[in-house]
Scaffold this motif. Structure first.
Motif: not given
Length: 226
Positions: A2-4, A10-11, A18-19, A35-36
């Protein structure tokens, strides 16, 4: 697998900031998702394994690049050496030609010596073909023929005034050119067994020329100052 994606993150971030972020088994971040997280300053806990793989990849490629660079450098060193040998081999021919009208026997000796010297620019087995007959004198013999012995006597403007001064200067020019090879060999190949053996063979040629010069100037009497 599964690719996140960036959108997934963002959702999730919008619902609860979260940190840190750690991918679960069977999950992988997309470049946009990674990158996000980086832009948000979120620590990626699974990056240690990721970075390990990246570093391994980089190391392997650096090693490959180093091997290629070393191979290119070795090839270049051999090419420089071979071309240098060919240049000096040509000078042997020029020297023989200049001596031909003055002393045919001496010209023949230089031609033979030049052919044997030329073996240095061929494969390593060919180098073993340098087998010179040594006419021992007071200063040069079979034990020291391949050593750096220096000149038997200094060549000066006095010698050009002699009847056979031209022959002496011609041979001395060739001898000086041969001496330029030692630093080139060490610079190209380092202080290796190959360098040592090659320099020894060059010294054989140099000292043979010294004997020729001595015979022209002093006849049968050795001119070397012990």
């Amino acid at each position: 697998m599964r690719f996140i994606t960036e959108e997934n993150l963002k959702v999730a971030y919008k619902k609860e900031p979260f940190t840190t972020y750690d991918t679960k088994a069977g999950e992988r971040l997309t470049p946009g998702g990674r990158q996000f997280l980086l832009d948000k300053g979120i620590k990626i806990l699974s990056d240690s394994a990721y970075n390990k793989n990246i570093n391994k990849f980089k190391k392997e490629n650096v090693e490959k690049a180093d091997k290629i660079s070393e191979a290119v450098e070795n090839t270049l060193s051999e090419k420089i050496f071979i071309n240098k040998v060919k240049t000096i081999e040509a000078l042997f021919l020029v020297t023989a030609e200049e001596l031909l009208d003055r002393d045919v026997f001496l010209a023949q000796q230089i031609t033979i010596l030049g052919k044997q010297f030329g073996n240095l620019g061929k494969d390593k087995d060919a180098q073993n073909h340098i087998r010179l007959s040594v006419k021992e004198c007071e200063g040069i013999n079979t034990k020291n023929l391949d050593k750096e012995l220096g000149d038997c006597f200094e060549i000066t403007e006095f010698h050009i005034q002699l009847k056979r001064g031209r022959e002496i200067v011609i041979l001395h020019r060739l001898r000086c050119t041969l001496r330029e090879l030692e630093p080139v060999i060490i610079q190209l190949f380092g202080e290796t067994e190959f360098s040592s053996e090659t320099i020894g063979k060059v010294n054989i040629c140099i000292n043979t020329l010294s004997q020729m010069i001595c015979s022209i100037f002093g006849g049968k009497e050795c001119q070397r100052k012990s």
